[in-house]
Scaffold this motif. Structure first.
Motif, PDB file in Angstrom:
ATOM      1  N   PRO A 106      -6.731 -12.597   5.690  1.00 25.25           N
ATOM      2  CA  PRO A 106      -7.705 -11.149   5.213  1.00 25.25           C
ATOM      3  C   PRO A 106      -7.487  -9.984   4.957  1.00 25.25           C
ATOM      4  N   LEU A 107      -5.885  -9.698   5.079  1.00 25.54           N
ATOM      5  CA  LEU A 107      -5.428  -8.341   4.842  1.00 25.54           C
ATOM      6  C   LEU A 107      -5.019  -8.354   3.362  1.00 25.54           C
ATOM      7  N   ALA A 108      -5.066  -9.063   2.526  1.00 21.78           N
ATOM      8  CA  ALA A 108      -4.476  -9.376   1.338  1.00 21.78           C
ATOM      9  C   ALA A 108      -5.795  -8.667   0.205  1.00 21.78           C
ATOM     10  N   GLU A 109      -5.717  -7.475   0.297  1.00 26.77           N
ATOM     11  CA  GLU A 109      -6.617  -6.665  -0.452  1.00 26.77           C
ATOM     12  C   GLU A 109      -5.902  -5.543  -1.263  1.00 26.77           C
ATOM     13  N   PRO A 110      -5.514  -5.970  -2.668  1.00 26.30           N
ATOM     14  CA  PRO A 110      -4.521  -5.130  -3.298  1.00 26.30           C
ATOM     15  C   PRO A 110      -4.992  -3.537  -3.565  1.00 26.30           C
ATOM     16  N   ARG A 111      -6.299  -3.340  -3.396  1.00 26.56           N
ATOM     17  CA  ARG A 111      -6.790  -1.964  -3.512  1.00 26.56           C
ATOM     18  C   ARG A 111      -6.493  -1.006  -2.343  1.00 26.56           C
ATOM     19  N   LEU A 112      -6.099  -1.849  -1.191  1.00 26.93           N
ATOM     20  CA  LEU A 112      -6.229  -0.989   0.048  1.00 26.93           C
ATOM     21  C   LEU A 112      -4.616  -0.774   0.490  1.00 26.93           C
ATOM     22  N   ILE A 113      -3.765  -1.534  -0.231  1.00 23.36           N
ATOM     23  CA  ILE A 113      -2.186  -1.296   0.040  1.00 23.36           C
ATOM     24  C   ILE A 113      -1.776   0.028   0.072  1.00 23.36           C
ATOM     25  N   ALA A 114      -2.111   0.839  -0.872  1.00 21.81           N
ATOM     26  CA  ALA A 114      -1.430   2.190  -0.858  1.00 21.81           C
ATOM     27  C   ALA A 114      -1.943   3.062   0.183  1.00 21.81           C
ATOM     28  N   GLY A 115      -3.288   2.758   0.567  1.00 22.74           N
ATOM     29  CA  GLY A 115      -3.683   3.776   1.682  1.00 22.74           C
ATOM     30  C   GLY A 115      -3.050   3.353   3.122  1.00 22.74           C
ATOM     31  N   PHE A 116      -2.981   1.720   3.142  1.00 21.58           N
ATOM     32  CA  PHE A 116      -2.217   1.150   4.361  1.00 21.58           C
ATOM     33  C   PHE A 116      -0.564   1.844   4.459  1.00 21.58           C
ATOM     34  N   ALA A 117      -0.030   1.968   3.236  1.00 13.35           N
ATOM     35  CA  ALA A 117       1.223   2.424   3.200  1.00 13.35           C
ATOM     36  C   ALA A 117       1.358   4.040   3.733  1.00 13.35           C
TER      37      ALA A 117
END
Length: 300
Positions: free
Chosen positions: A12-23
């Motif tokens: 459920p975490l695998a959303e590419p567009r949210l990776i940069a914000g998480f990082a």
């Protein structure tokens, strides 16, 4: 000890567009490293069962949705300036070394020298069959991939003549930011894997599962074998790194990871990182857990 977190790459975490914000948020919190894993296939009838799973559910359900690890790290690299970026691990034998080397070199340049290249051979024969790569050759292919990567990063011109690949004398002006190249960390527990780490790796990528094992005490035996092997090979075992993946059994209170992190620090690990793929139901939830665990770790 560096404290890291796995990027939102699975389930459920695998959303590419949210990776940069998480990082970016993880770096702001004070995390020191961000990591990805590798999963290409979750067959309905796999050749092998994932450790801790059952024939009825042979692999973690979260792994059926997986973002490409290099793409995830690229997104993280553009959103951060300080954290280390690593793979734990890329299943190297699936790749041709020339293209793998190009990707790793490009990522090291993009991140201004923050890449740690973690490589392994995986665990599922079915994935190798789907890739068209012989399972029995996985160790030999990894050894040759290491040869090619070192040649690409240190030789001019680049040339390689091996069992599986041939590179004619060539100019390759794309060189990594880190010299003589990113550190190569290797995974594995089998005797042949420990020997490879001792001879050729810059460090080891062990894993522990909080609430299930292996416990950190179990990992000390393989680590001593690696250090002894390095010394026998004429290498300084004191320069080898240990970067621990910490998974938490679903349903277990996530704060149970804190004493494991503290124990790893006391045992001299260079880094440990949390994979919250099995404990969070959204990227925001993963960030909440990450903030809580980091605060508890520093408080303790």
């Amino acid at each position: 000890m560096r404290i890291g977190a796995a990027l939102p790459q699975f389930g459920p975490l695998a959303e590419p567009r949210l990776i940069a914000g998480f990082a970016a948020e993880a770096e702001r919190m004070g995390y020191d490293a961000l990591w990805t894993g590798d999963r290409a296939l979750t067959p309905l009838q796999p050749s092998d069962i994932y450790p801790g799973c059952t024939p009825e559910q042979p692999w973690p359900v979260e792994q059926a949705r997986a973002v490409d690890p290099i793409v995830a790290l690229t997104a993280a690299a553009t959103a951060t300036t300080r954290v280390r970026l690593g793979t734990s691990t890329l299943d190297a034998p699936w790749h041709t070394p020339l293209l793998l080397g190009r990707s790793l070199t490009s990522l090291d340049l993009l991140s201004q020298g923050r890449l740690d290249a973690g490589l392994g051979v995986g665990w599922m024969r079915t994935e190798y069959e789907a890739m068209g790569v012989p399972w029995a050759q996985r160790g030999a292919r990894l050894e040759e991939i290491l040869d090619v990567l070192r040649a690409m990063w240190t030789s001019d011109p680049v040339e390689h003549e091996g069992t599986f690949w041939r590179i004619p004398p060539s100019r390759m002006d794309l060189r990594p930011f880190q010299q003589p190249g990113p550190q190569i960390l290797l995974a594995g527990f089998a005797a042949v894997a420990l020997d490879r780490i001792a001879r050729r790796g810059d460090g080891w990528l062990p894993v522990t599962v909080v609430g299930s094992g292996p416990e950190l005490e179990f990992l000390e035996g393989p680590w001593q074998a690696i250090k002894q092997g390095a010394e026998a090979a004429g290498r300084d075992p004191g320069v080898l790194r240990r970067e621990l993946r910490v998974n938490i059994v679903p349903g277990l209170p996530v704060e149970a990871a804190v004493p494991v992190l503290q124990s790893a620090r006391e045992l001299g690990y260079d880094g440990a990182f949390l994979d919250l793929s099995y404990n969070a139901d959204s990227v925001d939830h993963a960030l909440e857990i990450a903030a809580d665990i980091l605060a508890r770790y520093h408080k303790g």
